[in-house]
Scaffold this motif. Structure first.
Motif, PDB file in Angstrom:
ATOM      1  N   SER A 617      60.503 -24.546  65.105  1.00  0.00           N
ATOM      2  CA  SER A 617      60.237 -24.402  66.523  1.00  0.00           C
ATOM      3  C   SER A 617      61.546 -24.066  67.231  1.00  0.00           C
ATOM      4  N   ARG A 618      61.630 -24.374  68.514  1.00  0.00           N
ATOM      5  CA  ARG A 618      62.776 -23.975  69.317  1.00  0.00           C
ATOM      6  C   ARG A 618      64.085 -24.516  68.743  1.00  0.00           C
ATOM      7  N   GLY A 619      65.138 -23.692  68.893  1.00  0.00           N
ATOM      8  CA  GLY A 619      66.451 -24.093  68.404  1.00  0.00           C
ATOM      9  C   GLY A 619      66.837 -23.332  67.156  1.00  0.00           C
ATOM     10  N   PRO A 620      67.986 -23.645  66.578  1.00  0.00           N
ATOM     11  CA  PRO A 620      68.444 -22.949  65.367  1.00  0.00           C
ATOM     12  C   PRO A 620      67.490 -23.158  64.201  1.00  0.00           C
ATOM     13  N   ALA A 621      67.492 -22.188  63.283  1.00  0.00           N
ATOM     14  CA  ALA A 621      66.656 -22.295  62.085  1.00  0.00           C
ATOM     15  C   ALA A 621      67.318 -23.114  61.006  1.00  0.00           C
ATOM     16  N   VAL A 622      68.629 -23.253  61.055  1.00  0.00           N
ATOM     17  CA  VAL A 622      69.380 -24.089  60.114  1.00  0.00           C
ATOM     18  C   VAL A 622      70.448 -24.832  60.903  1.00  0.00           C
ATOM     19  N   MET A 623      70.853 -25.983  60.373  1.00  0.00           N
ATOM     20  CA  MET A 623      71.976 -26.729  60.947  1.00  0.00           C
ATOM     21  C   MET A 623      72.932 -27.101  59.827  1.00  0.00           C
ATOM     22  N   ALA A 624      74.223 -27.147  60.159  1.00  0.00           N
ATOM     23  CA  ALA A 624      75.248 -27.427  59.164  1.00  0.00           C
ATOM     24  C   ALA A 624      75.798 -28.834  59.332  1.00  0.00           C
ATOM     25  N   CYS A 625      76.301 -29.378  58.236  1.00  0.00           N
ATOM     26  CA  CYS A 625      77.000 -30.653  58.273  1.00  0.00           C
ATOM     27  C   CYS A 625      77.984 -30.698  57.111  1.00  0.00           C
ATOM     28  N   GLY A 626      78.960 -31.586  57.215  1.00  0.00           N
ATOM     29  CA  GLY A 626      79.989 -31.689  56.187  1.00  0.00           C
ATOM     30  C   GLY A 626      79.870 -32.930  55.338  1.00  0.00           C
TER      31      GLY A 626
END
Length: 871
Positions: A617-626
């Motif tokens: 849905s709304r927002g980025p299709a992927v998110m990053a983390c370390g």
């Protein structure tokens, strides 16, 4: 002053349920009494054939209550007592009449409870009855069962179908019979045999009778002869005694009114668990089989064996394999097999076999959850449907109240998206090509009432706008993407190893500060009941030894530790998108902590998280983390195997990139492309709201695809933006001081927060300016700032797992203020970068992109988790 009577079916159901429970208890006591005549009846009566005395009392009480209720509704001027109801029902043989006769004959043993039930029903005034006759009573039995025994209702999947949905299914089947199978009379045709495998109170059989008789009247046919044929050709199964008795009586009455000569054994409504055996009713050769209905939805754990019957388990003694095996996924998607262990899937398999896997033509039309349309675990189910049917039409009704793409449901109190499917098979033919699949979806913006109006007005499937789904055997039952999207490589084919995130199954080992974790550890070891404080599960108890997540060394069971045992290592964890917390990195504290992710965690490691088995849905299709991500890192729920590491080892020497892919890029750009640059390009291309906004319909199919540009300059620009964003979202590059400032300090742990006019108030503290876009920033429904704050209140949001969760920080620290400011600054800069990303994506899509067929395919070994040894 006389208290007004109940004015809705729900109020009536609540009153009736209480009296029915009392009658049930009276029946149980009577059956258990010495020399009880009811004991003999319990041993002989068919309603208790599959159970004992308790089941007999349950069945008889429900049937008596429903019989009296329906008699009162139909005869408001008559006294509502069982003897009179028996007389009025005398020409309608079946279980409802039998139940009322049993109540009359054995009244001496259950008199007090029976009188209370009769008095309650007598107390319904004409206004109440009139309201129920006008339509509210359509859901009466569902409401009664919810009030009587909600657990039983849930376990049986007893959610009855709106008449508009039934109408739409009948229109679809009637049209298919006439257009494709040479039966212009539809349900009235003598060669058509219909079964409802889970009929409830008979909504579908009654609607089919009404539809068939209406058509005969309009053409001047013999109504009585048609009704007689329907008495022989309509079959219905129901597992609950109360609805079964009601369905039997209602169908008998409807056919009798039309002048039917019923079969000697009565209408073919059976008290039966359809899934116990795969055989349906016998059907003569040359008939058209139709299976229609709304089977129950009831998801079960793989370890449970009490549901699914012959479909799930087969019959080893007869050498019969489980038919569910035809729907089970292969090893490549075996992780999704749990989704197949659901009552609706079992009924789909039964219905397909009964209607379309026998000799001759058949039709199947079911309304069920829609997870099989796209989910990767349902590929084999889709393959089987394409192999058996000639054509399939899907009407997607939406209705997801929990996932990222929310829409109204046509069912009351149901939050699972549903669809209507109607498929046909003409008979034996060429099965070398998959069946054609057509798809349509009612507008997500429509309310449930609007959707029902659309279905209720439907007169032909041709009134809907259809799109053709892909023809691949395992492909989703939704149309191919617009433009070239379906040719783009899948994200999971560029980075072939994906893993599920860490899952503790308890919340206390995760906290906002290391100090809080130490307090909770000490409280665990000093607890009077260590098992309760720990929150044991079936998978993990304090008696079970474990393994150190970081070192990989054996650890003793928690039960054996002394009160002063040293605290496990504390590590950062990526809890939610842009929300890092601290955890006790100890293999004994979580049920599924995914050791493979901890083995590859290192200073160069970066993870992408997304949803691979549900839409975005709304927002980025992927998110990053370390840091190692939690199972639900991406959006706080619906976590799946959606964690994609950059590296397959801690030292960052083995890239999680399909072998040969970088060589393709090197040949195309005439320069070396590094692993990190490709990862950054993908994040620049996919990790922003513009990607989802521009590809909303395409992304209904789970799993993002990546437009891989052929333009080296575009690739470089996108990778540069993606690299900056990766640095921000992993907190490895400090965000430059943004606009937001702490205007008033937060001192005590806050109890609430609020936002207005660009001021974020946290307890007694304040932060400004905070733009509305920062405050509203979301990832598929997860409001990032609000989620971050909700987890740091004095009473944090979300579930708790043990008394240890009650231990909270004493004060709001300067470190928490700085973390909040950094989050706000990261979001400020992200919004700027997102605008650049949207422009870059438009340029990339408008130019030349690489087709998935031009790239190397991942091997099975590359998709498997690495066997990296711990430090």
């Amino acid at each position: 002053m006389r208290r007004p009577g109940p004015r809705s079916s729900r109020e009536v159901a609540s009153l009736l349920a209480g009296r029915c429970r009392a009658l049930r208890d009276a029946l149980r006591a009577a059956v258990a009494a010495p020399n009880s005549r009811l004991r003999t009846l319990a041993d002989e009566w068919s309603l208790a054939a599959c159970g004992g005395e308790a089941e007999f009392a349950e069945a008889l009480a429900q049937a008596i209550a429903y019989g009296l209720w329906t008699d009162r509704l139909e005869h408001p001027d008559a006294a509502p007592e069982v003897a009179g109801a028996c007389a009025r029902l005398g020409e309608t043989p079946g279980p409802l009449l039998r139940a009322l006769r049993a109540a009359t004959e054995h009244r001496a043993e259950i008199g007090a409870a029976l009188e209370e039930l009769e008095a309650t029903i007598a107390g319904l005034d004409e206004a109440s009855l009139a309201a129920l006759r006008e339509g509210e009573g359509a859901y009466f039995y569902e409401e009664f069962l919810a009030a009587y025994d909600g657990r039983l209702r849930r376990e049986a999947g007893a959610y009855y179908t709106p008449k508009e949905v039934v109408h739409a299914q009948i229109v679809a089947v009637r049209e298919l019979l006439a257009r494709e199978l040479g039966a212009p009379l539809g349900f009235a045709a003598p060669e058509v045999v219909v079964i409802d495998p889970a009929c409830g109170t008979g909504v579908y059989p009654l609607a089919i009778v009404a539809d068939a008789l209406r058509g005969v009247r309009e053409t001047g046919g013999d109504v009585a002869a048609c009704a007689s044929r329907l008495g022989a050709n309509l079959v219905a199964h129901e597992v609950l005694a109360g609805p079964f008795a009601a369905a039997h009586a209602r169908l008998t009455r409807a056919l009798q009114v039309a002048g039917a000569q019923l079969p000697a054994a009565g209408v073919r409504v059976r008290l039966r668990d359809t899934l116990v055996r795969a055989e349906g009713e016998d059907v003569a050769p040359g008939r058209i089989r139709v299976c229609i209905g709304n089977p129950p939805y009831d998801r079960r754990e793989l370890t449970e064996s009490d549901r699914g019957g012959w479909i799930r388990h087969g019959d080893p003694e007869r050498g019969e394999r489980p038919l569910l095996a035809d729907f089970l996924p292969d090893a490549a998607v075996g992780k999704h097999a749990k989704n197949l262990y659901n009552a609706y899937v079992y009924f789909w398999r039964w219905a397909l076999r009964w209607s379309c896997e026998q000799a001759g033509p058949g039709v199947v039309c079911l309304i069920t959850p829609s997870s099989y349309l796209r989910g990767p675990g349902f590929a084999a189910m889709r393959r089987r449907l394409r192999a058996v049917l000639d054509a399939l039409w899907i009407v997607d009704l939406g209705g997801d109240a929990l996932g990222p793409r929310r829409s109204a449901n046509v069912f009351k109190n149901i939050r699972t998206p549903v669809c209507i499917a109607v498929g046909g098979r003409r008979g034996e033919g060429d099965r070398s090509r998959p069946a054609g699949v057509w798809y349509t979806r009612l507008a997500d913006g429509d309310s449930g009432e609007q959707k029902l109006r659309t279905l209720g007005a439907l007169q032909s499937l041709r009134e809907l706008e259809w799109g053709r789904a892909p023809d691949g055997w395992d492909a989703p039952f939704v149309p191919g993407a617009a433009g070239d999207y379906s040719d783009w490589p899948r994200l999971v084919d560029l980075f072939p190893w994906q893993h599920a995130g860490a899952q503790w199954k308890r919340t206390w080992p995760i906290a906002e500060t290391p100090e809080l974790l130490e307090r909770r550890w000490r409280a665990l070891l000093q607890a009077d009941d260590r098992a309760a404080a720990f929150r044991e599960t079936e998978a993990w108890t304090i008696a079970r030894p474990g393994v150190a997540l970081l070192a990989g060394t054996p650890l003793p069971a928690l039960a054996s530790l002394t009160a002063d045992a040293p605290m496990p290592p504390v590590a950062r964890i990526a809890w939610r998108s842009l929300d890092r917390r601290w955890c006790l990195a100890d293999g004994r504290l979580g049920d599924r902590l995914r050791p493979a992710l901890w083995r590859v965690q290192g200073p160069s490691q970066v993870y992408l998280t997304t949803l691979l088995s549900s839409g975005l849905s709304r927002g980025p299709a992927v998110m990053a983390c370390g840091e190692v991500p939690d199972l639900h890192h991406f959006r706080g729920s619906f976590g799946d195997k959606g964690v994609i590491p950059l590296w397959r080892d801690r030292a960052a020497t083995q890239a999680n990139v399909t072998r040969g892919l970088l060589n393709v890029l090197m040949d195309m750009f005439s320069r070396t492309v590094t692993v990190e640059e490709l990862f950054a390009y993908v994040y620049g291309c996919v990790g922003h709201p513009g990607y989802v906004e521009s590809l909303r319909e395409e992304l209904a199919e789970p799993g993002p695809r990546v437009p891989l540009t052929r333009d080296e300059r575009l690739f470089t620009r996108c990778a540069a933006v993606g690299a900056e964003l990766l640095g921000l979202h992993t907190y490895r590059v400090r965000a430059r001081d943004g606009a937001a400032r702490c205007m008033a300090p937060v001192r005590a742990m806050p109890e609430k927060f609020s936002y207005a006019d660009e001021v974020l108030t946290v307890g007694e503290g304040a932060f400004a300016p905070v733009s509305a876009a920062v405050w509203a920033y979301e990832v598929s429904g997860l409001k990032v700032v609000q989620s971050w704050l909700a987890g740091r209140m004095l009473q944090r949001s979300g579930r708790t797992s043990s008394p240890l969760d009650a231990l909270r920080p004493d004060l709001w620290s300067e470190a928490l203020t700085q973390e909040l400011l950094e989050l706000l600054w990261v979001l400020e800069r992200s919004l700027v970068l997102h605008r650049a990303q949207a422009q870059l994506l438009a340029e990339i899509v408008a130019g030349g992109v690489v087709s998935a067929s031009e790239l190397p395919a991942p091997t099975e070994a590359e998709r498997c988790e690495p066997r990296t040894a711990p430090l």
